[in-house]
Design a protein around this motif. Structure first.
Motif, PDB file in Angstrom:
ATOM      1  N   ILE A  21       0.840  -1.207   0.000  1.00 31.25           N
ATOM      2  CA  ILE A  21       0.000   0.000   0.000  1.00 31.25           C
ATOM      3  C   ILE A  21       0.867   1.245   0.000  1.00 31.25           C
ATOM      4  N   SER A  22       1.887   1.254   0.829  1.00 32.25           N
ATOM      5  CA  SER A  22       2.744   2.448   0.889  1.00 32.25           C
ATOM      6  C   SER A  22       3.526   2.656  -0.408  1.00 32.25           C
ATOM      7  N   LEU A  23       3.934   1.583  -1.062  1.00 33.08           N
ATOM      8  CA  LEU A  23       4.649   1.711  -2.327  1.00 33.08           C
ATOM      9  C   LEU A  23       3.763   2.288  -3.427  1.00 33.08           C
ATOM     10  N   PHE A  24       2.535   1.802  -3.519  1.00 29.30           N
ATOM     11  CA  PHE A  24       1.663   2.220  -4.607  1.00 29.30           C
ATOM     12  C   PHE A  24       0.916   3.523  -4.317  1.00 29.30           C
ATOM     13  N   SER A  25       0.871   3.952  -3.072  1.00 31.51           N
ATOM     14  CA  SER A  25       0.184   5.208  -2.776  1.00 31.51           C
ATOM     15  C   SER A  25       1.088   6.411  -3.025  1.00 31.51           C
ATOM     16  N   CYS A  26       2.359   6.196  -3.157  1.00 34.56           N
ATOM     17  CA  CYS A  26       3.308   7.283  -3.422  1.00 34.56           C
ATOM     18  C   CYS A  26       3.546   7.379  -4.928  1.00 34.56           C
ATOM     19  N   SER A  27       2.521   7.727  -5.646  1.00 31.33           N
ATOM     20  CA  SER A  27       2.651   7.819  -7.096  1.00 31.33           C
ATOM     21  C   SER A  27       3.125   9.210  -7.487  1.00 31.33           C
ATOM     22  N   PRO A  28       3.749   9.314  -8.632  1.00 31.00           N
ATOM     23  CA  PRO A  28       4.222  10.635  -9.078  1.00 31.00           C
ATOM     24  C   PRO A  28       3.026  11.544  -9.369  1.00 31.00           C
ATOM     25  N   PRO A  29       3.239  12.859  -9.306  1.00 31.11           N
ATOM     26  CA  PRO A  29       2.135  13.792  -9.567  1.00 31.11           C
ATOM     27  C   PRO A  29       1.618  13.668 -11.001  1.00 31.11           C
ATOM     28  N   THR A  30       0.339  13.889 -11.171  1.00 33.55           N
ATOM     29  CA  THR A  30      -0.262  13.870 -12.500  1.00 33.55           C
ATOM     30  C   THR A  30       0.121  15.138 -13.253  1.00 33.55           C
ATOM     31  N   GLN A  31      -0.140  15.167 -14.555  1.00 34.81           N
ATOM     32  CA  GLN A  31       0.133  16.370 -15.342  1.00 34.81           C
ATOM     33  C   GLN A  31      -0.694  17.537 -14.840  1.00 34.81           C
ATOM     34  N   THR A  32      -1.928  17.272 -14.443  1.00 36.34           N
ATOM     35  CA  THR A  32      -2.785  18.324 -13.899  1.00 36.34           C
ATOM     36  C   THR A  32      -2.165  18.931 -12.651  1.00 36.34           C
ATOM     37  N   LYS A  34       0.999  18.923 -11.825  1.00 39.62           N
ATOM     38  CA  LYS A  34       2.200  19.655 -12.239  1.00 39.62           C
ATOM     39  C   LYS A  34       1.824  21.025 -12.809  1.00 39.62           C
ATOM     40  N   ASP A  35       0.787  21.045 -13.663  1.00 48.52           N
ATOM     41  CA  ASP A  35       0.335  22.311 -14.262  1.00 48.52           C
ATOM     42  C   ASP A  35      -0.102  23.294 -13.185  1.00 48.52           C
ATOM     43  N   LEU A  36      -0.886  22.817 -12.233  1.00 46.03           N
ATOM     44  CA  LEU A  36      -1.384  23.692 -11.171  1.00 46.03           C
ATOM     45  C   LEU A  36      -0.238  24.253 -10.343  1.00 46.03           C
ATOM     46  N   LYS A  37       0.690  23.403  -9.986  1.00 43.96           N
ATOM     47  CA  LYS A  37       1.846  23.850  -9.195  1.00 43.96           C
ATOM     48  C   LYS A  37       2.655  24.890  -9.971  1.00 43.96           C
ATOM     49  N   MET A  38       2.792  24.674 -11.273  1.00 42.07           N
ATOM     50  CA  MET A  38       3.578  25.576 -12.116  1.00 42.07           C
ATOM     51  C   MET A  38       2.947  26.976 -12.207  1.00 42.07           C
ATOM     52  N   VAL A  39       1.610  27.064 -12.277  1.00 41.61           N
ATOM     53  CA  VAL A  39       0.990  28.357 -12.556  1.00 41.61           C
ATOM     54  C   VAL A  39       0.702  29.213 -11.320  1.00 41.61           C
ATOM     55  N   ILE A  40       0.676  28.617 -10.150  1.00 39.97           N
ATOM     56  CA  ILE A  40       0.411  29.431  -8.958  1.00 39.97           C
ATOM     57  C   ILE A  40       1.523  30.474  -8.841  1.00 39.97           C
ATOM     58  N   ASN A  41       1.130  31.713  -8.702  1.00 39.37           N
ATOM     59  CA  ASN A  41       2.002  32.901  -8.631  1.00 39.37           C
ATOM     60  C   ASN A  41       2.602  33.310  -9.971  1.00 39.37           C
ATOM     61  N   THR A  42       2.149  32.683 -11.062  1.00 40.21           N
ATOM     62  CA  THR A  42       2.519  33.132 -12.400  1.00 40.21           C
ATOM     63  C   THR A  42       1.669  34.358 -12.738  1.00 40.21           C
ATOM     64  N   THR A  43       2.234  35.284 -13.458  1.00 39.51           N
ATOM     65  CA  THR A  43       1.522  36.509 -13.817  1.00 39.51           C
ATOM     66  C   THR A  43       0.664  36.305 -15.056  1.00 39.51           C
ATOM     67  N   ILE A  44      -0.589  36.743 -14.960  1.00 38.98           N
ATOM     68  CA  ILE A  44      -1.490  36.778 -16.121  1.00 38.98           C
ATOM     69  C   ILE A  44      -1.201  38.090 -16.850  1.00 38.98           C
ATOM     70  N   ASN A  45      -1.052  38.015 -18.166  1.00 38.14           N
ATOM     71  CA  ASN A  45      -0.779  39.205 -18.971  1.00 38.14           C
ATOM     72  C   ASN A  45      -2.002  39.555 -19.809  1.00 38.14           C
ATOM     73  N   PHE A  46      -2.320  40.828 -19.849  1.00 32.67           N
ATOM     74  CA  PHE A  46      -3.458  41.298 -20.634  1.00 32.67           C
ATOM     75  C   PHE A  46      -3.028  41.953 -21.933  1.00 32.67           C
TER      76      PHE A  46
END
Length: 190
Positions: A21-32, A34-46
């Motif tokens: 259980i411990s081996l399989f519950s530590c899965s790598p982050p999904t693309q979603t 990763k995307d969310l982590k990447m964009v937090i505090n990113t600047t939106i440009n108008f």
């Protein structure tokens, strides 16, 4: 003697099960994720978008930024059939949210005419003019934010006074999002 052997086997199986259980519950982050982590505090440009429509009048993006510390930026496209009901939904659902004095909604509409877009919206339901709209007539918003995944732009983002993304998604989507929204917006109380 058999009880001791049986208990030993049960303990070994529990240990093995716990390890699996411990081996399989530590899965790598999904693309979603990763995307969310990447964009937090990113600047939106108008880009060069500067004219804001509100309640039959006009103001500048600078004036809007001065008046509100937080804005949900909702990107829609004129001619996109699901976009008109989404515009109406934002107006209806925001009635269920306790809107703070330092918060508003800014719709970025990729299209040529404000009146044409609003005419199509009114075919789907009545909305008042309490939120703000900018028309992206030259389709620069997506180009200016090309490093932000399109699904995040389409989901809407909450930005602060420096146009930094603080949250992705509509604040009413679920209880956790509403709670997160209130936590973020409450930090900016004057």
């Amino acid at each position: 003697m058999n009880d001791i052997v049986i208990n030993s086997i049960i303990k070994q199986n529990r240990l093995l099960l716990s390890l699996l259980i411990s081996l399989f519950s530590c899965s790598p982050p999904t693309q979603t994720e990763k995307d969310l982590k990447m964009v937090i505090n990113t600047t939106i440009n108008f880009g060069e978008i500067d004219t804001v429509f509100h309640s039959g009048g006009l103001l500048t993006m600078q004036q809007l930024s001065t008046d509100y510390k937080y804005k949900s930026v909702v990107f829609l496209q004129d001619g996109c059939q699901p976009c008109y009901p989404k515009f109406v939904e934002w107006h209806e659902k925001m009635d269920s949210i306790d809107i703070r004095d330092n918060y508003t909604v800014l719709f970025v509409i990729a299209g040529s005419q404000y009146s044409g877009f609003m005419s199509k919206v009114l075919d789907h339901g009545y909305v008042d003019d309490r939120f703000y709209i900018v028309m992206d007539t030259e389709f620069q918003f997506l180009a200016a934010n090309k490093d932000i995944p399109r699904w995040i732009i389409d989901a809407s983002v909450l930005i602060d006074s420096e146009n930094k993304i603080k949250m992705v998604g509509a604040p009413w989507i679920n209880e956790d999002m509403t709670k997160l929204f209130y936590e973020i917006v409450s930090k900016g109380k004057s």
